[in-house]
Write a protein that holds these residues in place. Structure first.
Motif: not given
Lengths: 110, 113
Positions: A41-44, B88, B90, B106, B109
């Motif tokens: 659930s975090q960005g890469p 999500l 990004l 991050n 959502r």
């Protein structure tokens, strides 16, 4: 785009080196190899990248074979916080976007 | 150094509505990238902007669009929302060279009900 092949999952004991392999046999001469990781659930998170030579930074080392058809990401002393999905990506020479595959799910155990 | 920031963190919309997602890149970065990560699926490339221009687009319908402003921040707009758009989203930024790594935020959502 050059395709990469990574194992689906790997385990590593805490404190040991984690060696994550990647095959990219169709890579072209001017294409970079990038490594990222993603914790749920975090960005890469960017780890490291290279073209021909081996590279090292504060997070990891990247070993690229002389023929450039494969590479290995080395986390020298794995910790529990290194548990994540690790992506090996060959950046296309035309168009700068990174194409993420399925990656390797690394589990670091106590 | 401040990282890539995205807003809002969470967004709930109804099917058929429009959603607007925002991204502020790292200072000095001129390129912005958008990705979609649906639950249990991989990251899918959506859009790439550099110096205010759309440079490349992934395999998404035209109702996914965006823009990049003079200060290099970016918006992603999704029109006529469908349930499958729940994911999500990004944003990443980089300098405008092929050897420059992308740095990700991050995400936002988005939930479509």
């Amino acid at each position: 785009d050059a395709k990469t092949t990574q194992p689906t999952s790997m385990d590593c004991a805490e404190g040991r080196a984690a060696n994550l392999p990647c095959n990219h046999s169709t890579i072209s001469g001017n294409e970079y190899v990038y490594w990222y990781r993603q914790i749920h659930s975090q960005g890469p998170q960017y780890i490291i990248h290279g073209l021909k030579n081996n590279e090292t930074n504060e997070m990891a080392s990247l070993i690229i074979t002389e023929d450039r058809k494969s590479s290995t990401l080395i986390l020298p002393h794995a910790t529990l916080r290194d548990t994540a999905v690790y992506y090996c990506i060959v950046r296309p020479s035309a168009g700068y976007a990174l194409n993420f595959g399925k990656g390797t799910s690394l589990l670091v155990t106590p | 150094e401040a990282g890539v920031t995205q807003s809002p963190t969470h967004l709930i919309k109804t099917r058929g509505q429009q959603a607007t997602l925002r991204c502020s890149p790292i200072s000095g970065h001129t390129s912005v990238y958008w990705y979609q990560q649906a639950l249990g699926l991989g990251l899918q490339f959506l859009l790439w902007y550099d110096e205010g221009e759309e440079r490349n687009r992934g395999n998404f319908p035209p109702r996914f669009s965006g823009r990049q402003f003079p200060n290099y921040s970016s918006e992603l707009n999704v029109n006529a929302l469908e349930l499958e758009d729940s994911a999500l989203y990004l944003c990443a930024s980089s300098f405008g060279q092929r050897s420059s790594p992308l740095h990700f935020g991050n995400g936002t959502r988005l939930t479509v009900t």
